[in-house]
Design a protein around this motif. Sequence first.
Motif, PDB file in Angstrom:
ATOM      1  N   LYS A  19      10.406   1.411   4.036  1.00  0.00           N
ATOM      2  CA  LYS A  19       9.640   2.466   3.360  1.00  0.00           C
ATOM      3  C   LYS A  19      10.482   3.027   2.236  1.00  0.00           C
ATOM      4  CE  LYS A  19       7.124   4.018   7.428  1.00  0.00           C
ATOM      5  NZ  LYS A  19       5.794   4.589   7.286  1.00  0.00           N
ATOM      6  N   VAL A  20       9.856   3.152   1.071  1.00  0.00           N
ATOM      7  CA  VAL A  20      10.538   3.621  -0.142  1.00  0.00           C
ATOM      8  C   VAL A  20       9.684   4.740  -0.739  1.00  0.00           C
ATOM      9  CG1 VAL A  20      11.267   2.915  -2.458  1.00  0.00           C
ATOM     10  CG2 VAL A  20      11.464   1.311  -0.567  1.00  0.00           C
ATOM     11  N   PRO A  21      10.291   5.890  -1.119  1.00  0.00           N
ATOM     12  CA  PRO A  21       9.469   6.987  -1.654  1.00  0.00           C
ATOM     13  C   PRO A  21       8.863   6.630  -2.997  1.00  0.00           C
ATOM     14  CG  PRO A  21      11.804   7.531  -1.827  1.00  0.00           C
ATOM     15  CD  PRO A  21      11.724   6.223  -1.099  1.00  0.00           C
ATOM     16  N   VAL A  22       7.610   7.040  -3.214  1.00  0.00           N
ATOM     17  CA  VAL A  22       7.005   6.786  -4.531  1.00  0.00           C
ATOM     18  C   VAL A  22       6.996   8.016  -5.406  1.00  0.00           C
ATOM     19  CG1 VAL A  22       5.525   4.839  -3.960  1.00  0.00           C
ATOM     20  CG2 VAL A  22       4.667   7.134  -3.610  1.00  0.00           C
ATOM     21  N   GLY A  44       9.718  16.945   2.501  1.00  0.00           N
ATOM     22  CA  GLY A  44       8.639  16.984   3.484  1.00  0.00           C
ATOM     23  C   GLY A  44       7.296  16.570   2.913  1.00  0.00           C
ATOM     24  N   SER A  45       7.187  16.439   1.594  1.00  0.00           N
ATOM     25  CA  SER A  45       5.893  16.049   1.033  1.00  0.00           C
ATOM     26  C   SER A  45       5.972  14.653   0.425  1.00  0.00           C
ATOM     27  CB  SER A  45       5.448  17.056  -0.028  1.00  0.00           C
ATOM     28  OG  SER A  45       6.337  17.015  -1.114  1.00  0.00           O
ATOM     29  N   ALA A  46       7.029  13.930   0.776  1.00  0.00           N
ATOM     30  CA  ALA A  46       7.197  12.610   0.187  1.00  0.00           C
ATOM     31  C   ALA A  46       6.099  11.656   0.640  1.00  0.00           C
ATOM     32  CB  ALA A  46       8.552  12.042   0.580  1.00  0.00           C
ATOM     33  N   THR A  47       5.760  10.748  -0.250  1.00  0.00           N
ATOM     34  CA  THR A  47       4.822   9.684   0.076  1.00  0.00           C
ATOM     35  C   THR A  47       5.576   8.371  -0.074  1.00  0.00           C
ATOM     36  OG1 THR A  47       2.966  10.990  -0.695  1.00  0.00           O
ATOM     37  CG2 THR A  47       2.645   8.624  -0.621  1.00  0.00           C
ATOM     38  N   TYR A  48       5.375   7.456   0.864  1.00  0.00           N
ATOM     39  CA  TYR A  48       6.184   6.242   0.885  1.00  0.00           C
ATOM     40  C   TYR A  48       5.323   5.001   0.691  1.00  0.00           C
ATOM     41  CZ  TYR A  48      10.027   9.130   2.409  1.00  0.00           C
ATOM     42  OH  TYR A  48      11.003  10.088   2.439  1.00  0.00           O
ATOM     43  N   ARG A  49       5.930   4.025   0.013  1.00  0.00           N
ATOM     44  CA  ARG A  49       5.316   2.713  -0.099  1.00  0.00           C
ATOM     45  C   ARG A  49       5.969   1.843   0.969  1.00  0.00           C
ATOM     46  NH1 ARG A  49       2.790   0.456  -4.578  1.00  0.00           N
ATOM     47  NH2 ARG A  49       3.652   2.026  -5.974  1.00  0.00           N
ATOM     48  N   GLU A  50       5.134   1.063   1.659  1.00  0.00           N
ATOM     49  CA  GLU A  50       5.698   0.249   2.739  1.00  0.00           C
ATOM     50  C   GLU A  50       5.761  -1.215   2.326  1.00  0.00           C
ATOM     51  OE1 GLU A  50       4.601   1.334   6.709  1.00  0.00           O
ATOM     52  OE2 GLU A  50       4.614  -0.767   7.314  1.00  0.00           O
ATOM     53  N   MET A  63       0.835  -1.203   0.000  1.00  0.00           N
ATOM     54  CA  MET A  63       0.000   0.000   0.000  1.00  0.00           C
ATOM     55  C   MET A  63       0.870   1.254   0.000  1.00  0.00           C
ATOM     56  SD  MET A  63      -3.056  -0.949  -0.097  1.00  0.00           S
ATOM     57  CE  MET A  63      -4.256   0.235   0.485  1.00  0.00           C
ATOM     58  N   ILE A  64       0.268   2.366  -0.455  1.00  0.00           N
ATOM     59  CA  ILE A  64       0.963   3.649  -0.423  1.00  0.00           C
ATOM     60  C   ILE A  64       0.343   4.485   0.693  1.00  0.00           C
ATOM     61  CG2 ILE A  64       1.426   5.762  -1.701  1.00  0.00           C
ATOM     62  CD1 ILE A  64       1.141   4.060  -4.283  1.00  0.00           C
ATOM     63  N   GLU A  65       1.216   5.070   1.529  1.00  0.00           N
ATOM     64  CA  GLU A  65       0.729   5.868   2.661  1.00  0.00           C
ATOM     65  C   GLU A  65       0.782   7.341   2.286  1.00  0.00           C
ATOM     66  OE1 GLU A  65       3.856   4.825   5.304  1.00  0.00           O
ATOM     67  OE2 GLU A  65       2.790   3.097   6.095  1.00  0.00           O
ATOM     68  N   VAL A  66      -0.380   7.995   2.278  1.00  0.00           N
ATOM     69  CA  VAL A  66      -0.404   9.443   2.057  1.00  0.00           C
ATOM     70  C   VAL A  66      -0.647  10.056   3.421  1.00  0.00           C
ATOM     71  CG1 VAL A  66      -1.484  11.328   0.792  1.00  0.00           C
ATOM     72  CG2 VAL A  66      -1.420   9.033  -0.218  1.00  0.00           C
ATOM     73  N   GLU A  67       0.368  10.778   3.947  1.00  0.00           N
ATOM     74  CA  GLU A  67       0.243  11.193   5.345  1.00  0.00           C
ATOM     75  C   GLU A  67       0.713  12.621   5.570  1.00  0.00           C
ATOM     76  OE1 GLU A  67       2.436   7.914   6.993  1.00  0.00           O
ATOM     77  OE2 GLU A  67       4.361   8.911   6.690  1.00  0.00           O
ATOM     78  N   ARG A  68       0.091  13.267   6.540  1.00  0.00           N
ATOM     79  CA  ARG A  68       0.474  14.618   6.958  1.00  0.00           C
ATOM     80  C   ARG A  68       0.550  14.621   8.478  1.00  0.00           C
ATOM     81  NH1 ARG A  68       1.714  14.886   2.736  1.00  0.00           N
ATOM     82  NH2 ARG A  68       1.147  16.223   1.005  1.00  0.00           N
ATOM     83  N   ARG A  69       1.570  15.321   9.003  1.00  0.00           N
ATOM     84  CA  ARG A  69       1.777  15.286  10.458  1.00  0.00           C
ATOM     85  C   ARG A  69       1.453  16.626  11.103  1.00  0.00           C
ATOM     86  NH1 ARG A  69       6.151  12.267   8.397  1.00  0.00           N
ATOM     87  NH2 ARG A  69       5.893  10.072   8.901  1.00  0.00           N
ATOM     88  N   PHE A  70       1.230  16.574  12.416  1.00  0.00           N
ATOM     89  CA  PHE A  70       1.016  17.802  13.181  1.00  0.00           C
ATOM     90  C   PHE A  70       1.636  17.639  14.559  1.00  0.00           C
ATOM     91  CE2 PHE A  70      -2.467  15.931  15.670  1.00  0.00           C
ATOM     92  CZ  PHE A  70      -2.935  14.952  14.815  1.00  0.00           C
ATOM     93  N   SER A  71       1.893  18.791  15.182  1.00  0.00           N
ATOM     94  CA  SER A  71       2.495  18.773  16.501  1.00  0.00           C
ATOM     95  C   SER A  71       1.411  18.381  17.507  1.00  0.00           C
ATOM     96  CB  SER A  71       3.034  20.174  16.787  1.00  0.00           C
ATOM     97  OG  SER A  71       3.730  20.146  17.976  1.00  0.00           O
ATOM     98  N   LEU A  72       1.688  17.360  18.289  1.00  0.00           N
ATOM     99  CA  LEU A  72       0.646  16.799  19.169  1.00  0.00           C
ATOM    100  C   LEU A  72       0.684  17.487  20.524  1.00  0.00           C
ATOM    101  CD1 LEU A  72      -1.585  14.753  19.485  1.00  0.00           C
ATOM    102  CD2 LEU A  72       0.121  13.082  20.211  1.00  0.00           C
ATOM    103  N   ILE A  73      -0.036  18.616  20.627  1.00  0.00           N
ATOM    104  CA  ILE A  73      -0.100  19.290  21.929  1.00  0.00           C
ATOM    105  C   ILE A  73      -1.326  18.745  22.681  1.00  0.00           C
ATOM    106  CG2 ILE A  73       1.162  21.366  21.241  1.00  0.00           C
ATOM    107  CD1 ILE A  73      -1.509  22.755  20.826  1.00  0.00           C
ATOM    108  N   PRO A  74      -1.306  18.771  24.049  1.00  0.00           N
ATOM    109  CA  PRO A  74      -2.359  18.099  24.821  1.00  0.00           C
ATOM    110  C   PRO A  74      -3.771  18.527  24.436  1.00  0.00           C
ATOM    111  CG  PRO A  74      -0.548  18.710  26.258  1.00  0.00           C
ATOM    112  CD  PRO A  74      -0.228  19.297  24.913  1.00  0.00           C
ATOM    113  N   SER A  75      -3.998  19.842  24.137  1.00  0.00           N
ATOM    114  CA  SER A  75      -5.372  20.281  23.838  1.00  0.00           C
ATOM    115  C   SER A  75      -5.886  19.614  22.562  1.00  0.00           C
ATOM    116  CB  SER A  75      -5.437  21.800  23.714  1.00  0.00           C
ATOM    117  OG  SER A  75      -4.563  22.212  22.686  1.00  0.00           O
ATOM    118  N   ILE A  76      -5.008  19.443  21.559  1.00  0.00           N
ATOM    119  CA  ILE A  76      -5.434  18.799  20.310  1.00  0.00           C
ATOM    120  C   ILE A  76      -5.715  17.323  20.572  1.00  0.00           C
ATOM    121  CG2 ILE A  76      -4.667  18.113  17.998  1.00  0.00           C
ATOM    122  CD1 ILE A  76      -3.207  20.764  17.798  1.00  0.00           C
TER     123      ILE A  76
END
Length: 200
Positions: free
Chosen positions: A58-61, A68-74, A1-14
């Motif tokens: 994980k290998v970039p597709v 920072g916008s790479a998508t990886y195949r696992e 599968m290909i993982e399309v993912e975006r991250r965020f800073s995990l602060i307690p309120s979120i």
Amino acid sequence: MIEVERRFSLIPSIKDRLLQKAGSSEIQVTDIYDRYHSEDLALTDRWLRQRNGDWELKVPVNLGRTLGSATYREFSGDPLWKELGIAPLDMEGSLDPSLACFAELRTTRTSFVLLFQGSSVNVTLDECSSPDGFQCSVGELEILVSTEDEIDAATQILDRLFSHLAVNHLQDNEGKLIQFIRQCRPQFHKRLVQAGISIP
Ligand code: V4E
């Protein structure tokens, strides 16, 4: 599968806000990146690890992406060794693991699935530490797709979900391992920057 993912800073309120939305499960994850194989592969943007004892790669597709916008195949199991073109590694047979270990990340992972605009979005909230004293908290929204044609649509859904949740995604999209390398393996991080795989 290909993982399309975006991250965020995990602060307690979120974290509190997201956890009100769904039933979640919590697991412990240990990722080991060994010095002999993972370092060389990382310099070509391929990432080999043992997660709770199982090998993963994980290998970039999307080559030609911006950082920072790479998508990886696992990969896992037999296809992983085929992709690397080597025989399965036997960690037991390698050198003293404490000498060979490049990074050991221990994570408490809370996860659940959100249904948004017809897509299942995996939500992952990671609280990570390492024996080197490193700590970080990262959230991730991820859609799994099976073909590269589906990546753009999945990315747009994630962007709309970030707006809907009123959460900002990390501009550099950095995960736990890159943050660890920057902080605890600065010389190796310089090599990744020189190779165009990370930002200074
Ligand atoms: C470093 C890296 C990869 C290894 C996996 O990184 P990590 O974020 O620790 O994994 P995790 O827990 O999110 O994996 P999951 O559970 O989702 O499978 S994969 C790609 N990279 C390289 C990389 C890069 N060059 N630049 C940025 C901004 N991020 C990652």
